[in-house]
Enzyme design. Structure first.
Site, PDB file in Angstrom:
ATOM      1  N   HIS A 105      74.985  58.287  69.855  1.00 46.95           N
ATOM      2  CA  HIS A 105      74.015  58.970  71.060  1.00 46.95           C
ATOM      3  C   HIS A 105      74.462  57.965  72.265  1.00 46.95           C
ATOM      4  CE1 HIS A 105      70.343  55.737  70.246  1.00 46.95           C
ATOM      5  NE2 HIS A 105      71.440  55.422  70.545  1.00 46.95           N
ATOM      6  N   SER A 132      73.627  54.193  66.655  1.00 44.38           N
ATOM      7  CA  SER A 132      73.880  53.681  67.897  1.00 44.38           C
ATOM      8  C   SER A 132      75.090  52.924  68.024  1.00 44.38           C
ATOM      9  CB  SER A 132      72.479  53.255  68.428  1.00 44.38           C
ATOM     10  OG  SER A 132      72.713  52.775  69.850  1.00 44.38           O
TER      11      SER A 132
END
Length: 196
Positions: A123, A98
């Protein structure tokens, strides 16, 4: 309970005890481990600024093992990495997921590495909203702006097209260290102090 080891250093002037992170900082090593949030970001930013002020001609080594976290906290670290004069070498140990994947890919080009069994995960940012419809709409628009900003950074750092990054971040996208090199997020895999 978070125990911080102490190391003893001996010199001609006697012994001195350091917590391990202070000792590593003497060698220009910063450890970014755990969820990224404001307190951690403030500590990382302070260490980056201190080392840059101490000697901006030497590299700073940022070791990253993090599941990601708060985007605004991560962006404070990102902006500082780009603001200082020192080159920032990034090394994934364990996982950079992330927001942490954005940071590891934002190290100085040619100096972004992963250990052989490390993982990088990209993501789209997550978030939630509650309240009146207009507040939910404002929060949704903010998440879309944040997603665009993160994807632009990942595209710039990797050399992938914005469209490819947008597609790849639609869901959790896990990469081994070598796959992260192939994708352009890292520059090499470190093995016993040697690059592959």
């Amino acid at each position: 309970m978070n125990l911080v080891p102490t190391v003893i250093e001996q010199s001609s002037r006697g012994e001195r005890a350091y917590d391990i992170y202070s000792r590593l900082l003497k060698d220009r090593i910063i450890m970014l481990s755990g969820p990224i949030e404001d307190n951690m970001a403030n500590s990382i930013v302070a260490q980056l600024l201190f080392l840059d002020a101490q000697d901006s001609t030497k590299d700073i080594y940022l070791y990253i093992n993090s599941p990601g976290g708060v985007v605004t906290s991560g962006m404070a670290i990102y902006d500082t990495m780009n603001f200082i004069k020192s080159d920032v070498q990034t090394i994934v140990i364990g996982m950079a997921a992330s927001m942490a994947s954005v940071l590891v890919s934002s190290g100085t080009k040619g100096k972004r590495f992963g250990l052989p069994h490390s993982t990088v995960m990209i993501h789209q940012p997550s978030g939630g909203a509650q309240g009146q419809q207009t507040e939910i709409q404002i929060a949704a628009e903010e998440i879309l702006k944040t997603r665009k900003m993160i994807n632009e950074i990942l595209a710039k750092n990797s050399g992938q097209s914005f469209e490819q990054v947008e597609q790849d971040t639609e869901r959790d996208h896990y990469l081994t260290a070598q796959e992260a090199v192939d994708y352009g997020l890292l520059d090499g895999v470190m093995d016993s102090n040697n690059l592959k």
